[in-house]
Write a protein that holds these residues in place. Sequence first.
Motif, mmCIF file in Angstrom:
data_model
loop_
_atom_site.group_PDB
_atom_site.id
_atom_site.type_symbol
_atom_site.label_atom_id
_atom_site.label_comp_id
_atom_site.label_asym_id
_atom_site.label_seq_id
_atom_site.Cartn_x
_atom_site.Cartn_y
_atom_site.Cartn_z
ATOM 1 N N VAL A 74 0.868 -1.179 0.000
ATOM 2 C CA VAL A 74 0.000 0.000 0.000
ATOM 3 C C VAL A 74 0.906 1.231 0.000
ATOM 4 O O VAL A 74 1.844 1.322 0.793
ATOM 5 N N ILE A 75 0.615 2.155 -0.894
ATOM 6 C CA ILE A 75 1.385 3.389 -1.018
ATOM 7 C C ILE A 75 1.376 4.148 0.309
ATOM 8 O O ILE A 75 0.370 4.194 0.994
ATOM 9 N N HIS A 76 2.504 4.749 0.643
ATOM 10 C CA HIS A 76 2.621 5.521 1.881
ATOM 11 C C HIS A 76 2.367 7.005 1.628
ATOM 12 O O HIS A 76 2.910 7.579 0.688
ATOM 13 N N ILE A 77 1.548 7.590 2.483
ATOM 14 C CA ILE A 77 1.252 9.025 2.429
ATOM 15 C C ILE A 77 2.420 9.772 3.070
ATOM 16 O O ILE A 77 2.888 9.396 4.135
ATOM 17 N N SER A 78 2.870 10.858 2.429
ATOM 18 C CA SER A 78 4.006 11.577 2.981
ATOM 19 C C SER A 78 3.703 13.019 3.378
ATOM 20 O O SER A 78 4.436 13.605 4.171
ATOM 21 N N ASP A 79 2.627 13.599 2.833
ATOM 22 C CA ASP A 79 2.362 15.007 3.109
ATOM 23 C C ASP A 79 0.918 15.312 2.748
ATOM 24 O O ASP A 79 0.267 14.540 2.028
ATOM 25 N N THR A 87 -6.956 27.309 -12.474
ATOM 26 C CA THR A 87 -8.076 27.021 -13.367
ATOM 27 C C THR A 87 -9.415 27.312 -12.700
ATOM 28 O O THR A 87 -10.265 27.996 -13.254
ATOM 29 N N THR A 88 -9.584 26.780 -11.484
ATOM 30 C CA THR A 88 -10.858 26.964 -10.780
ATOM 31 C C THR A 88 -10.858 28.226 -9.926
ATOM 32 O O THR A 88 -11.911 28.660 -9.483
ATOM 33 N N GLU A 89 -9.665 28.786 -9.698
ATOM 34 C CA GLU A 89 -9.488 29.942 -8.823
ATOM 35 C C GLU A 89 -10.050 29.673 -7.428
ATOM 36 O O GLU A 89 -10.703 30.519 -6.817
ATOM 37 N N LYS A 90 -9.765 28.453 -6.959
ATOM 38 C CA LYS A 90 -10.186 28.027 -5.625
ATOM 39 C C LYS A 90 -9.060 27.213 -5.004
ATOM 40 O O LYS A 90 -8.172 26.712 -5.699
ATOM 41 N N LEU A 91 -9.134 27.036 -3.692
ATOM 42 C CA LEU A 91 -8.190 26.157 -3.014
ATOM 43 C C LEU A 91 -8.549 24.711 -3.300
ATOM 44 O O LEU A 91 -9.730 24.363 -3.382
ATOM 45 N N ALA A 92 -7.538 23.884 -3.445
ATOM 46 C CA ALA A 92 -7.719 22.440 -3.616
ATOM 47 C C ALA A 92 -6.931 21.738 -2.517
ATOM 48 O O ALA A 92 -5.806 22.126 -2.209
ATOM 49 N N THR A 93 -7.531 20.743 -1.925
ATOM 50 C CA THR A 93 -6.860 19.936 -0.911
ATOM 51 C C THR A 93 -6.092 18.830 -1.626
ATOM 52 O O THR A 93 -6.534 18.314 -2.651
ATOM 53 N N TYR A 94 -4.930 18.457 -1.078
ATOM 54 C CA TYR A 94 -4.134 17.407 -1.706
ATOM 55 C C TYR A 94 -3.408 16.573 -0.655
ATOM 56 O O TYR A 94 -3.289 16.967 0.497
ATOM 57 N N TYR A 95 -2.953 15.400 -1.102
ATOM 58 C CA TYR A 95 -1.961 14.653 -0.333
ATOM 59 C C TYR A 95 -0.937 14.091 -1.289
ATOM 60 O O TYR A 95 -1.198 13.935 -2.478
ATOM 61 N N THR A 96 0.259 13.880 -0.758
ATOM 62 C CA THR A 96 1.336 13.321 -1.577
ATOM 63 C C THR A 96 1.631 11.904 -1.107
ATOM 64 O O THR A 96 1.427 11.557 0.053
ATOM 65 N N MET A 97 2.088 11.110 -2.043
ATOM 66 C CA MET A 97 2.402 9.712 -1.761
ATOM 67 C C MET A 97 3.588 9.292 -2.603
ATOM 68 O O MET A 97 3.991 10.001 -3.525
ATOM 69 N N GLU A 98 4.126 8.133 -2.261
ATOM 70 C CA GLU A 98 5.234 7.605 -3.062
ATOM 71 C C GLU A 98 4.771 7.497 -4.509
ATOM 72 O O GLU A 98 3.609 7.224 -4.767
ATOM 73 N N PHE A 99 5.703 7.684 -5.410
ATOM 74 C CA PHE A 99 5.392 7.545 -6.828
ATOM 75 C C PHE A 99 5.744 6.133 -7.265
ATOM 76 O O PHE A 99 6.862 5.665 -7.051
ATOM 77 N N LEU A 100 4.781 5.455 -7.858
ATOM 78 C CA LEU A 100 4.992 4.110 -8.388
ATOM 79 C C LEU A 100 4.901 4.195 -9.900
ATOM 80 O O LEU A 100 3.859 4.543 -10.441
ATOM 81 N N ASP A 101 5.984 3.908 -10.558
ATOM 82 C CA ASP A 101 6.013 3.948 -12.021
ATOM 83 C C ASP A 101 5.472 2.625 -12.554
ATOM 84 O O ASP A 101 6.163 1.605 -12.520
ATOM 85 N N ALA A 102 4.238 2.649 -13.022
ATOM 86 C CA ALA A 102 3.590 1.423 -13.505
ATOM 87 C C ALA A 102 4.334 0.815 -14.692
ATOM 88 O O ALA A 102 4.275 -0.395 -14.911
ATOM 89 N N ARG A 103 5.065 1.635 -15.432
ATOM 90 C CA ARG A 103 5.834 1.094 -16.558
ATOM 91 C C ARG A 103 6.900 0.125 -16.078
ATOM 92 O O ARG A 103 7.256 -0.811 -16.776
ATOM 93 N N ALA A 104 7.400 0.315 -14.862
ATOM 94 C CA ALA A 104 8.409 -0.602 -14.325
ATOM 95 C C ALA A 104 7.832 -2.001 -14.171
ATOM 96 O O ALA A 104 8.526 -3.000 -14.391
ATOM 97 N N ILE A 105 6.571 -2.093 -13.807
ATOM 98 C CA ILE A 105 5.903 -3.400 -13.690
ATOM 99 C C ILE A 105 5.770 -4.024 -15.070
ATOM 100 O O ILE A 105 6.052 -5.209 -15.258
ATOM 101 N N ASP A 106 5.337 -3.216 -16.059
ATOM 102 C CA ASP A 106 5.207 -3.714 -17.429
ATOM 103 C C ASP A 106 6.528 -4.284 -17.937
ATOM 104 O O ASP A 106 6.579 -5.371 -18.510
#
Length: 142
Positions: A74-79, A87-106
């Motif tokens: 399971v991907i780990h949340i980091s921030d 674009t929307t001129e509004k605040l957007a909530t976000y979280y960051t997680m490890e990046f998994l390059d799906a091409r590496a699996i392919d």
Amino acid sequence: MPREPQFRVGQKVDDYILEVPLGAGQDGEVWRARKQSLGKVFAIKFLNNIAERDKLDRFYREIQILASLNHPHVIHISDKGEAWSPTTEKLATYYTMEFLDARAIDVALLETEPHQLTKQLCTLLEQVASALTAVYDAGIAH
């Protein structure tokens, strides 16, 4: 017709620089981004409309649950944070997680010897099933 992304390539979000949009859905979008202070690549998931209280509550719950999980597949949340969308001129909530390059699996599967492919695919499916079970048991259904 696809909607316009909320963010732009090269945009700075806190200590991250957005590099490539990875996907989008009704409720948000995911970007590949580089954390400047570490030079490391992460994925950032943005929630589209934080004015909808039920979606925002679910998003925060998702962050808390994923951050509490300790599972090897399971991907780990980091921030987490909020960022201004040009674009929307509004605040957007976000979280960051490890990046998994799906091409590496392919690539790994393509490089697997044909007689080992079934075993490799079964191992991969077991890992995915284990991760999905852990996430579902923790209260997230996708």
